[in-house]
Design a protein around this motif. Sequence first.
Motif, PDB file in Angstrom:
ATOM      1  N   ILE A 167       0.863  -1.196   0.000  1.00 46.37           N
ATOM      2  CA  ILE A 167       0.000   0.000   0.000  1.00 46.37           C
ATOM      3  C   ILE A 167       0.886   1.228   0.000  1.00 46.37           C
ATOM      4  N   ASN A 168       0.532   2.200  -0.830  1.00 47.83           N
ATOM      5  CA  ASN A 168       1.218   3.482  -0.881  1.00 47.83           C
ATOM      6  C   ASN A 168       0.247   4.587  -0.470  1.00 47.83           C
ATOM      7  N   LYS A 169       0.791   5.660   0.064  1.00 46.24           N
ATOM      8  CA  LYS A 169      -0.029   6.803   0.483  1.00 46.24           C
ATOM      9  C   LYS A 169      -0.748   7.399  -0.720  1.00 46.24           C
ATOM     10  N   GLY A 170      -2.066   7.696  -0.525  1.00 47.34           N
ATOM     11  CA  GLY A 170      -2.876   8.287  -1.591  1.00 47.34           C
ATOM     12  C   GLY A 170      -3.603   7.277  -2.443  1.00 47.34           C
ATOM     13  N   GLU A 171      -3.292   5.956  -2.289  1.00 45.40           N
ATOM     14  CA  GLU A 171      -3.976   4.940  -3.084  1.00 45.40           C
ATOM     15  C   GLU A 171      -5.384   4.687  -2.519  1.00 45.40           C
ATOM     16  N   GLN A 172      -6.322   4.253  -3.419  1.00 45.31           N
ATOM     17  CA  GLN A 172      -7.698   3.943  -3.026  1.00 45.31           C
ATOM     18  C   GLN A 172      -7.781   2.468  -2.651  1.00 45.31           C
ATOM     19  N   THR A 173      -8.378   2.164  -1.498  1.00 45.65           N
ATOM     20  CA  THR A 173      -8.510   0.803  -1.014  1.00 45.65           C
ATOM     21  C   THR A 173      -9.969   0.431  -0.849  1.00 45.65           C
ATOM     22  N   THR A 174     -10.198  -0.878  -0.886  1.00 43.26           N
ATOM     23  CA  THR A 174     -11.544  -1.418  -0.634  1.00 43.26           C
ATOM     24  C   THR A 174     -11.433  -2.441   0.464  1.00 43.26           C
ATOM     25  N   THR A 175     -12.180  -2.260   1.556  1.00 42.70           N
ATOM     26  CA  THR A 175     -12.149  -3.178   2.690  1.00 42.70           C
ATOM     27  C   THR A 175     -13.464  -3.950   2.720  1.00 42.70           C
ATOM     28  N   ARG A 176     -13.338  -5.266   2.750  1.00 42.92           N
ATOM     29  CA  ARG A 176     -14.517  -6.148   2.688  1.00 42.92           C
ATOM     30  C   ARG A 176     -14.793  -6.740   4.071  1.00 42.92           C
ATOM     31  N   PHE A 177     -16.090  -6.640   4.510  1.00 42.08           N
ATOM     32  CA  PHE A 177     -16.569  -7.238   5.759  1.00 42.08           C
ATOM     33  C   PHE A 177     -17.558  -8.342   5.429  1.00 42.08           C
ATOM     34  N   GLY A 214     -20.588  -6.318   3.928  1.00 44.12           N
ATOM     35  CA  GLY A 214     -20.468  -5.218   2.985  1.00 44.12           C
ATOM     36  C   GLY A 214     -19.030  -4.816   2.741  1.00 44.12           C
ATOM     37  N   GLU A 215     -18.858  -3.682   2.024  1.00 43.06           N
ATOM     38  CA  GLU A 215     -17.524  -3.190   1.659  1.00 43.06           C
ATOM     39  C   GLU A 215     -17.424  -1.719   1.982  1.00 43.06           C
ATOM     40  N   VAL A 216     -16.197  -1.242   2.283  1.00 43.04           N
ATOM     41  CA  VAL A 216     -15.927   0.171   2.535  1.00 43.04           C
ATOM     42  C   VAL A 216     -14.785   0.606   1.621  1.00 43.04           C
ATOM     43  N   THR A 217     -14.954   1.731   0.924  1.00 42.51           N
ATOM     44  CA  THR A 217     -13.929   2.257   0.016  1.00 42.51           C
ATOM     45  C   THR A 217     -13.373   3.540   0.626  1.00 42.51           C
ATOM     46  N   GLY A 218     -12.015   3.705   0.591  1.00 46.75           N
ATOM     47  CA  GLY A 218     -11.382   4.881   1.148  1.00 46.75           C
ATOM     48  C   GLY A 218     -10.030   5.157   0.524  1.00 46.75           C
ATOM     49  N   THR A 219      -9.409   6.273   0.943  1.00 45.40           N
ATOM     50  CA  THR A 219      -8.079   6.668   0.426  1.00 45.40           C
ATOM     51  C   THR A 219      -7.087   6.631   1.586  1.00 45.40           C
ATOM     52  N   VAL A 220      -5.868   6.125   1.322  1.00 51.17           N
ATOM     53  CA  VAL A 220      -4.850   6.005   2.353  1.00 51.17           C
ATOM     54  C   VAL A 220      -4.249   7.371   2.634  1.00 51.17           C
ATOM     55  N   GLU A 221      -4.407   7.824   3.883  1.00 45.40           N
ATOM     56  CA  GLU A 221      -3.855   9.115   4.270  1.00 45.40           C
ATOM     57  C   GLU A 221      -2.498   8.985   4.961  1.00 45.40           C
ATOM     58  N   SER A 222      -2.272   7.964   5.690  1.00 42.97           N
ATOM     59  CA  SER A 222      -0.978   7.766   6.364  1.00 42.97           C
ATOM     60  C   SER A 222      -0.721   6.269   6.492  1.00 42.97           C
ATOM     61  N   ILE A 223       0.590   5.945   6.594  1.00 46.51           N
ATOM     62  CA  ILE A 223       1.020   4.551   6.707  1.00 46.51           C
ATOM     63  C   ILE A 223       1.954   4.446   7.898  1.00 46.51           C
ATOM     64  N   LYS A 224       1.715   3.514   8.789  1.00 41.82           N
ATOM     65  CA  LYS A 224       2.583   3.266   9.936  1.00 41.82           C
ATOM     66  C   LYS A 224       2.994   1.807   9.892  1.00 41.82           C
ATOM     67  N   LYS A 225       4.289   1.598   9.833  1.00 38.37           N
ATOM     68  CA  LYS A 225       4.838   0.258   9.690  1.00 38.37           C
ATOM     69  C   LYS A 225       5.439  -0.205  11.003  1.00 38.37           C
ATOM     70  N   TYR A 226       5.031  -1.397  11.488  1.00 41.75           N
ATOM     71  CA  TYR A 226       5.560  -1.963  12.724  1.00 41.75           C
ATOM     72  C   TYR A 226       6.820  -2.748  12.442  1.00 41.75           C
ATOM     73  N   LYS A 227       7.623  -2.832  13.462  1.00 41.80           N
ATOM     74  CA  LYS A 227       8.817  -3.674  13.344  1.00 41.80           C
ATOM     75  C   LYS A 227       8.401  -5.109  13.185  1.00 41.80           C
ATOM     76  N   ASN A 228       9.342  -5.902  12.599  1.00 46.23           N
ATOM     77  CA  ASN A 228       9.040  -7.315  12.357  1.00 46.23           C
ATOM     78  C   ASN A 228       8.707  -7.996  13.681  1.00 46.23           C
ATOM     79  N   ARG A 229       7.651  -8.773  13.624  1.00 47.06           N
ATOM     80  CA  ARG A 229       7.203  -9.502  14.826  1.00 47.06           C
ATOM     81  C   ARG A 229       7.209 -10.976  14.527  1.00 47.06           C
ATOM     82  N   ASN A 230       7.842 -11.721  15.375  1.00 50.88           N
ATOM     83  CA  ASN A 230       7.907 -13.180  15.204  1.00 50.88           C
ATOM     84  C   ASN A 230       6.621 -13.801  15.747  1.00 50.88           C
TER      85      ASN A 230
END
Length: 464
Positions: A435-445, A448-464
Motif C-alpha cells: 500500500i502506498n499513500k494516496g492509493e484507493q482501497t476497498t475493505t470487505r466485511f 459489505g464493503e468500505v472504500t477509502g483513500t490512504v492518508e498515512s502509513i505506519k509500519k511496525y517492526k518485524n514480529r515473530n
Amino acid sequence: MGQQAITLLQLNQKIKGIIDDAMLSSIWVKAEIGELRVNRNGHCYLDLVEKDEAGDHLVARSRAIIWAQNFRMLKAYFESTTGQPLTTGLKILVKVTVQFQEVFGLSLIISDIDPSYTMGDLARKRREVLMRLEEEGVIDMNKELELPAVVQKIAIISSPTAAGYGDFVNQLENNPYGIKFYYHLFPAIMQGEKAETSIAGAFERVFEYAGFFDAVVLIRGGGATIDLLCFDSYWVAYHIAQFPLPVITGIGHERDESVADLVANTMLKTPTAVAAFLIERAATFLQMIDEKAFMLADMVRDIIEKEKQRTANFANAYVPLVKMDLQKRKSRLDRMMGRLPVSVSHRMGKEKYVIQRFGERTKNATSSIFNGNRQLLIQYKTNLRVFPSRFLHASRQKLDFLEQSVHFNDPQHLLKRGYSLTYVDGKLVKDISMINKGEQTTTRFIDGEVTGTVESIKKYKNRN
C-alpha cells in the motif's frame, strides 16, 4: 684602444722563429695513425694522434706529411718488413722535423719510419688479449671440448664470395670416399673495421642452432697481414673460446698463429686443409667401422662353427637318452592301462552313490519349500481380506480432515469471525509494503464493503 697589437702574420713569424731556433729536427716520435690519405701527386698526409691509457680520449693530435719521393721508399720498406701496408689504427715510430709555416701552421715532416716498433705493438696487443682470456679462465675452454669422430653437420663462418669458401665446399662435396656432409653458411665480413663485429655476430647466430651442428668452421682464403688483424681481436677470440661447439680455424695465413687459432679447438692453415682434415677424419672412422665389421664377421663365423659342433655332439648324446625316456614312458602307460578298468568301476560306484544321496536331499528340500510357500499364501489371503477395509477407513478420515481444513480457511468463515480483507486495485493486501499513500482501497466485511483513500502509513517492526 691603448693596447699595442701585432698582426697574425707577425705572431706566426714569432712562433716560426721560436721553433726554428729550437732546432726540432730528427726527433723520433711515437703515435697512432688516425687518418691517412695520398693525393694525386704522391704526397702522403697523415693525422697523428695519441690516446689516453684507456684508449677512449685523444690527448694529442698533429698533422704530418711524407713527401712523395720519400713516401715511395718508406712505404715499400714498411710493407716488405711488416707484411702489411700503412693504414689507420697502426702505431708507428717515425723520425720527424717540426716545421711551422705562417699560412699552414704546424706540421711534422716525416723522413724515416721504424717498422719493428709497429710489429712489436701488434705482438703486444696479441699478448694482452691472450693474458686477458687466461685471466678470465676461458682460454682453453674450446680446446677441452671433444671433437666428434665424424664431423658431418658443419656450421661455416666465412664470406660467401671468398675463394677459400668455394674451395672448401667443393672439396667436401667431391671427396673421393663419397661421404655426405651437411653444411650451412653463416656469412660474415672477414676483413676491415666491421669484421670483428660481423664475425662475433655470426657466432651468435650459430649458437641459436648449436644443438644441430657437430662443429663450427671459421675460414677465409688468406690475405695481407693487416686484413687478418680481426682474428687477433679480443671479442672474436672470446666468442670462440666460450662457444659450446668445437671450433676449427682455417684462416689461410703463413705467419704465426692468430689469437683465434690459439683458442680454437683445432687450428689448420687453410680452408682446403680444414676440408681435407674433416674428410680424412670421417674416412678413418669408416675404415675403423669396416675393420670392426670384418672382425665381427670372423667372430660370428667362429661362434657359428663352434655351435654347429656343439649341436652335433649334443645330438649324438641325446638320441640314446630319448630312446630310454620313451621306453620308460611306454612302460608307465602299460601299467596305467592295466589299472584303468578297476579304477573306472570304482569311480562309477562312487558317483552312483553320490547321485542317490543328491536325489534324496532334493526330494526333502522340495517338500519343505512347498510347505513353506503354502503357509505364506494362507497369510497373504488373510491380509487381502483385512487390508481394503483398513485402507478405505484411513482414506475417509483423511478426506474429512481436508474438508474441515478447507472450511476453516474459507474467507467467508474468516469474515464471520470478525476479520476483514483489504484490496488495492483488486489485489488482496497481504502486508503494509503493498500500500502506498494516496492509493484507493476497498475493505470487505461479512456484510459489505468500505472504500477509502490512504492518508498515512505506519509500519511496525518485524514480529515473530
